[in-house]
Design a protein around this motif. Structure first.
Motif, short mmCIF file in Angstrom:
data_model
loop_
_atom_site.label_atom_id
_atom_site.label_comp_id
_atom_site.label_asym_id
_atom_site.label_seq_id
_atom_site.Cartn_x
_atom_site.Cartn_y
_atom_site.Cartn_z
N ASP A 88 35.44 53.21 41.89
CA ASP A 88 36.17 52.04 42.33
C ASP A 88 36.08 50.91 41.35
N ALA A 89 34.51 50.85 40.86
CA ALA A 89 34.39 49.71 39.77
C ALA A 89 33.26 50.50 39.10
N LYS A 132 37.91 49.10 38.68
CA LYS A 132 37.85 47.66 38.14
C LYS A 132 36.73 47.61 37.19
N VAL A 134 33.36 45.41 35.93
CA VAL A 134 32.50 44.38 36.35
C VAL A 134 31.63 44.26 35.29
N GLY A 152 41.77 42.41 33.59
CA GLY A 152 41.57 41.77 34.89
C GLY A 152 40.08 42.18 35.41
N ALA A 153 39.05 42.02 34.41
CA ALA A 153 37.87 42.13 34.71
C ALA A 153 37.13 41.26 35.76
N LEU A 154 36.24 41.69 36.41
CA LEU A 154 35.42 40.78 37.29
C LEU A 154 34.14 40.47 36.51
N TYR A 173 41.22 37.38 33.98
CA TYR A 173 39.94 38.04 34.69
C TYR A 173 39.25 37.03 35.58
N TYR A 198 34.73 47.49 46.58
CA TYR A 198 34.45 48.31 45.57
C TYR A 198 33.44 49.41 46.00
#
Ligand SMILES: NC(=O)c1ccc[n+]([C@@H]2O[C@H](COP(=O)([O-])OP(=O)(O)OC[C@H]3O[C@@H](n4cnc5c(N)ncnc54)[C@H](OP(=O)(O)O)[C@@H]3O)[C@@H](O)[C@H]2O)c1
Length: 279
Positions: A88-89, A132, A134, A152-154, A173, A198
């Protein structure tokens, strides 16, 4: 040196597998290339890295040492893509981001030959089309134009890191500030990622962040590719995991799978108490 499979879709050879996988969601082509079923639990924190057979993960003097260590093995690229497809991440540290300008931590970027099959797998797993990204940074010293950030990173950082990043912030982001001082606890970061939705987190971080995950006993599963290269060299240049020299085997886990692709070996360890996959 002939080290990888001759073609991009040559199957890995399963030498040992007690990981389970009866409910493997792999589409047929991935099942064939992996050499059998594969499943992962949810939630799960798992890490993947390639190392030389003399234990080198990175070199201070060599930018992007992945191809020098991994030898651009097609089998290794396949396993990286498979692990990304389940995530998920994907978690990395800023050191890994800075060392890979232009890279995207998605299955199709590393194994485009089977991008459709990995897309089908993600559909079966019920998640979005890509994991995603991170990124952990204390300093906030990131290239805001990096495509992986812009998609669109975290970014998880400290108050000082956020100060540095905010001027370059655009809508692409997200920044989250964790911790109050100059440090950020990786256990807290993992908790934050899970609570953000995530549950399956793959770490593709370098020796610094991976060392912290190992040191704190946070990893449920560890995937190691042993690449048929001896790096040798100066001990100040060679990098293994930071602070990882005293980690007991019981904390890393039991060996549950061994596969071979050419002369590369793919090892999978799972903590005894780690969650099992559906299979
Ligand atoms: N062999 C492999 O499979 C593999 C895998 C990944 C990477 N690598 C290689 O490893 C090298 C990079 O190594 P690395 O150790 O620098 O990578 P890393 O662990 O991914 O990144 C380290 C950076 O992450 C940030 N960081 C670390 N701990 C943190 C924490 N607790 N809180 C917030 N931020 C934290 C810091 O960024 P700031 O400096 O911005 O504060 C630190 O400099 C590269 O050469 C890369 O190619 C190899």
């Amino acid at each position: 040196m002939a080290t990888g499979p001759r073609t991009s879709t040559e199957a890995l050879e399963c030498l040992y597998d007690v990981a389970g996988g009866e409910f493997s969601p792999l589409p047929e082509e991935l099942l064939r290339v992996y050499g059998g079923p594969f499943a992962l639990a949810s939630p799960v924190l798992y890490a993947n890295f390639v190392q030389s057979i003399d234990g080198v993960v990175a070199l201070r003097s060599v930018p992007s040492p992945g191809s020098l260590i991994g030898l651009r093995s097609s089998a290794d690229r396949f396993v990286v893509a498979l692990l990304r497809a389940f995530a998920d991440a994907v978690l990395i540290g800023a050191g890994t981001l800075r060392d890979a300008p232009g890279h995207r931590w998605v299955p199709g970027a590393i194994y485009p030959e089977l991008a459709d099959a990995f897309g089908e797998l993600r559909l079966r797993l019920g998640g979005p089309s890509e994991p995603k990204l991170v990124v952990l940074t204390r300093s906030g010293r990131l290239d805001a134009g990096h495509p992986a950030l812009r998609e669109g990173a975290l970014v998880l950082t400290t108050p000082a890191g956020a100060e540095r990043l905010r001027p370059s912030l655009d809508a692409s982001y997200t920044i989250a500030v964790l911790g109050e001082g100059s440090g950020l606890d990786v256990a807290e970061a993992i908790e934050f990622i899970r609570s953000a939705g995530y549950p399956r987190v793959l770490s593709e971080a370098g020796p610094d962040v991976t060392g912290q995950l190992l040191q704190q006993g946070l990893l449920d599963e560890l995937f190691i590719t042993a690449s048929p290269v001896l790096v040798g060299g100066d001990r100040r240049d060679r990098r293994a995991f930071s602070g990882a020299c005293s980690i007991p085997l019981s904390q890393v886990g039991d060996l549950v799978s061994v596969r071979r692709g050419g002369s590369h070996l793919f090892l999978r360890y799972r903590r005894a108490a780690a969650p099992r996959g559906e299979g």
